[in-house]
Scaffold this active site. Sequence first.
Site: not given
Ligand code: SAH
Ligand code: SF4
Length: 339
Positions: A111, A115, A157, A330
């Site tokens: 991706c 983030c 992604g 997630c």
């Molecule tokens: N890129 C999209 C979808 C994939 S991420 C998005 O960002 O929405 C899917 C989910 O995982 C998102 O809600 C994101 O906030 C969450 N996520 C990412 N890293 C995480 C973590 N370390 N712990 C819990 N949730 C997380």
């Molecule tokens: Fe990409 Fe979603 Fe992860 Fe942010 S939280 S880096 S948009 S996959």
Amino acid sequence: MTNIIDKSLDELQGEFKTLKLPAFRAKQVYRWIHHKLSFDFDEMTDLPKPLRDTLKAKYSLETLLIKHKTIGNDGTIKYLFELKDGGLIESVFMKTREERKTICLSTQVGCPLGCVFCATGKLGLKRNLTAAEILSQAYLIAREYPDISNLVFMGMGEPFLNYDNVIKATNILISDAGANFGQRRVTISTSGLADKIKEFAEENSQVRLAVSLNSADDTLRSKLMPINKKFPLPVLRDALRYYSSTTNRMVTLEYIMLDGVNDGEADLKKLINFCRGLDAKVNLIQFNRTCKDFRPSKPARIDHFVEGLLGAQINAVVRRSRGEAIGAACGQLAAKTSA
Ligand code: SAH
Ligand code: SF4
């Protein structure tokens, strides 16, 4: 050879017409693939042999290679798939509640959005997945675990950076002649690409939308999610209002609770203000450890947020984490072969 899994019913009917094949044959083949999950023309026994041979010469039925399966003690299963070009992606099967079986799908290899709390974000972007690659994740898992009740685009992604292929795959999943999966049981999660949220509103579908909010403060959100610099909170909020008024649908706001980062009183107040006037519910998400920079909020803080939101008449629930022990939760998906 083109992959026939990638074809919508319309496309297939068009191509069959050019091949001088009757339209009902296209529907038959489409059904074999997307309804019966067959990836072998010879299994399509109601097609005449010469037709099967024609199809074999023209199309491939290539899915993905299941490279590894990790089974967690909470019943969560992480699939590591290898793509034709050697790229790796992950998908997750979870039993979230008694009767609920959910598949979490990836939309990109890596991706680009970076983030800071997300393991996928650290990979950068390799490429977008094709519709066939997105569908294949769901189909290969569904062949092993039938009766899937929910599909979520929350794997690796950003779905809205691969908009056309994600919408195409979704339309095939929900089509009557195809997988016939209930529209309301499909959710696309985005980091908040306001332009695409508006475009999605115009699709006129019942597919659900979730937005990863994580902070209702522009400065903090830009630090956590750099995409916020391009689409700051007021712009995102406008897009969500447009989405709700166009579709009459509620949007889910996802909020990962990070200890000492976004879980203070001021953060709660800003979150409540952001939600006011939006048709939204908040999912408070337990942070899954991906790096040393962040810790999950204390359970009491999460409860406090729920109470605060509910007290302000804003619908809120806590999303319990699944699969953390096997790196399938997630934000933990990073497609390492050693996983
Ligand atoms: N890129 C999209 C979808 C994939 S991420 C998005 O960002 O929405 C899917 C989910 O995982 C998102 O809600 C994101 O906030 C969450 N996520 C990412 N890293 C995480 C973590 N370390 N712990 C819990 N949730 C997380
Ligand atoms: Fe990409 Fe979603 Fe992860 Fe942010 S939280 S880096 S948009 S996959």
